[in-house]
Scaffold this motif. Structure first.
Motif, PDB file in Angstrom:
ATOM      1  N   GLN A  62       8.024   6.338  -1.332  1.00 26.02           N
ATOM      2  CA  GLN A  62       6.932   5.379  -1.216  1.00 26.02           C
ATOM      3  C   GLN A  62       7.253   4.220  -0.272  1.00 26.02           C
ATOM      4  OE1 GLN A  62       6.374   1.983  -2.511  1.00 26.02           O
ATOM      5  NE2 GLN A  62       8.584   1.717  -2.888  1.00 26.02           N
TER       6      GLN A  62
ATOM      7  N   SER B 171       4.043   9.335  -1.436  1.00 27.90           N
ATOM      8  CA  SER B 171       4.710   8.353  -2.289  1.00 27.90           C
ATOM      9  C   SER B 171       5.146   8.937  -3.609  1.00 27.90           C
ATOM     10  CB  SER B 171       3.773   7.164  -2.548  1.00 27.90           C
ATOM     11  OG  SER B 171       3.490   6.478  -1.347  1.00 27.90           O
TER      12      SER B 171
ATOM     13  N   THR C 165       1.822   1.530  -6.527  1.00 35.69           N
ATOM     14  CA  THR C 165       1.905   2.983  -6.690  1.00 35.69           C
ATOM     15  C   THR C 165       1.971   3.367  -8.161  1.00 35.69           C
ATOM     16  OG1 THR C 165       3.084   3.119  -4.564  1.00 35.69           O
ATOM     17  CG2 THR C 165       3.188   5.042  -6.009  1.00 35.69           C
TER      18      THR C 165
END
Length: 569
Positions: free
Chosen positions: A200, A214, A259
């Protein structure tokens, strides 16, 4: 089995705490019990990291010096020797004591044998997956570098072996020293549809676009899980930036949080970070990023038997590190209930090659990979009377051999060798083969250098590396150990401020003159591509000339301020 093999089985059986008969068959069953790991929960991860292209079983001595300062003082992973055993309740002189510490290493090596090897790892993974449906095999990186065959095949040997091992997801670090084009070639061809390479924190330097996915989302036993990738944040600094000129790295903490939030919104009930940050960085990261159930870490080669549980604003995160050289396999099981992790089980299993039968298919593949290079790998350069090892904050005996070779072959006054943490160990009486030498030096920028350098610059170099290693803020630690130094003696105070850690620099009994110029040899230049001869040629010439390596006199600094530090043996 012969008497030696029988005694080894008894030793491992005893170390596993089992009551056993003196009959070989009963002892073998007890040794197998060492690897019993009953299924727990419904989400399973099998994690290894930093294998550094070691396909066959090896010896690897753990460090006697792993200093922790500030918040890391006397806390994992900065525990060595007896302090390590006491912290984790490990029985002295046991198989686990041999695997996790350097205590009585030579005796332990004779008793318990070599560790690792992909064929033995394959057997263990198959055994564990049989009781853990859907288990994911995670590779934390530093896989395509560290051996002669990995260098000569541009990582292809490890790519083929990883696919055969059943790796599902990986991230990277030394992989990038093969160059961006080669990395992309492998991902787009060999790995396509088979293995997810995730990170990521790697973007293009022009528009900040992601270079790799990611994360990888999977479903396991009815549970959605997410594995987020974290490549080594300081790749273009610790390694040559010209190899990945169009990519940026970094820790990217806020992006990581975003994320984690994204995969949670998509229904992930268990979220882990497959990290190559190093354990100190991961411990800090776990205290600041929320929503991670665990960090499966690598880079610093720390074999940590139990996770560190880190509290953060919204919960707790397990932080692990799974050692190096295919020596360990981490087994993390989650029991996920009502949409979240309710409980866990974790075991870091040493891979004893004497007590895990080699998987036939993987063994055949390893033999096939090595066969074109067999004669070159087997060349005996010298015999060692000394235990040769690398790992430790300041120096190792194999590093010292490299330094001695640079001083002698380059007619230098001072020698520098990088503080690499990879590199296998050799027992006294062993032949130092070309393969053994390449285990210490196999990189894509092996060029040796000889530089006229003022004393003031020598100090700057030492101060910079010391700050990288001993900065109290983990986010400013860029990996590796202290640069190894030949010829020059010095004193270091790890707890001092930046720029003030190095003092009393002496050469041949005289203080270093800041304005005087000295001949300094080194290798592995990071700033620009060199044209000097490869370091393995220099060291091989030195070894062939000497034929025998006797007692190796370690050139280590005087270290101040370590009273009560459990990171020193």
């Amino acid at each position: 089995m012969n008497r030696r093999e029988f005694l080894q089985v008894l030793s491992v059986a005893a170390a596993s705490g089992m009551v056993f008969s003196r009959q070989a068959s009963a002892a073998e069953k007890a040794a197998e019990k060492f690897y019993d790991s009953p299924r727990f929960g419904n989400v399973h991860f099998l994690h290894f990291t930093d294998c550094h292209a070691q396909l066959r079983p090896i010896y690897f001595r753990e460090p006697s010096v792993n200093i922790g300062l500030a918040g890391a003082f006397n806390r994992p992973p900065h525990l060595v020797g007896q302090h390590f055993l006491e912290h984790y309740g490990i029985v002295p002189d046991s198989a686990e004591a041999y695997a996790f510490t350097c205590l009585d290493f030579e005796d332990g090596a004779k008793q318990y044998g070599k560790v690792g090897g992909f064929a033995h790892m394959a057997t263990l993974i198959k055994r564990l997956k049989a009781s853990r449906p859907g288990a994911l095999v995670l590779d934390g990186g530093d896989t395509w570098q560290g051996s002669a065959t990995a260098l000569w095949t541009k990582g292809q040997d490890m790519v083929d072996a990883s696919l055969a091992l059943g790796v599902d997801i990986m991230t990277g670090h030394w992989e990038f020293t093969l160059g961006a084009d080669r990395v992309q070639e492998i991902i787009n061809n060999d790995f396509k549809g088979k293995l997810d390479f995730i990170a990521q924190n790697v973007q293009t330097s022009d528009f900040g676009d992601p270079v790799f996915p990611s994360y990888s989302m999977r479903e396991m036993n009815g549970v959605k899980v997410a594995v987020i990738g974290q490549a080594f944040p300081y790749t273009p600094i610790a390694n040559p930036g010209y190899m990945v000129p169009d990519w940026t790295f970094g820790i990217q903490e806020s992006q990581l949080q975003a994320t984690v939030d994204e995969v949670r919104e998509k229904g992930a009930q268990a979220v882990v970070l497959l990290s190559h940050n190093g354990m100190d960085v991961d411990l800090k990261l776990a205290s600041r990023v929320t929503g991670l159930d665990a960090i499966l870490g690598g880079h610093t080669h720390d074999g940590v038997p139990k996770p560190v549980v880190v509290e953060n604003p919204s919960g707790k995160t397990l932080v692990t590190n799974a050692g190096s050289n295919s020596k360990f396999l981490g087994v993390l099981d989650f029991d996920v209930k009502n949409g979240k992790v309710a409980d866990f089980s974790y075991t870091l299993m040493p891979v004893f090659s004497n007590f895990l039968e080699a998987d036939p298919e993987m063994a055949a593949l390893v033999d096939k990979i090595r066969s074109p290079f067999a004669d070159k790998l087997a060349e005996s350069l010298a015999v060692t009377d000394e235990l040769l090892y690398r790992r430790g904050n300041f120096n190792g005996t194999f590093d010292q051999v490299i330094l001695d070779a640079l001083l002698a072959e380059k007619d230098a006054e001072i020698a520098f060798s990088p503080g690499f943490r990879w590199g296998t160990s050799l027992l006294p009486g062993a032949h130092i083969t070309m393969e053994n030498l390449m285990d210490q030096t196999a990189i894509t920028y092996p060029y040796t250098t000889l530089t006229e350098m003022p004393g003031s610059q020598v100090k700057v170099i030492l101060e910079d590396v010391a700050d990288n290693l001993f900065n109290p803020d983990p986010y400013y630690q860029q990996g590796g150990d202290m640069v190894r130094v030949g010829g020059l003696e010095y004193t270091i105070d790890p707890k001092a401020d930046a720029g003030k850690r190095i003092s009393e620099m002496m050469l041949n009994g005289k203080p270093i003159d800041a304005d005087k110029t000295y001949k300094v040899a080194g290798w592995a230049p990071v700033a620009a591509k060199g044209d000097g001869e490869p370091v393995w040629d220099v060291v091989a010439r030195y070894l062939r000339d000497r034929k025998t390596i006797g007692v190796v006199k370690l050139n280590e600094p005087k270290v101040r301020g370590l009273e009560g530090n459990h990171g020193v043996l």
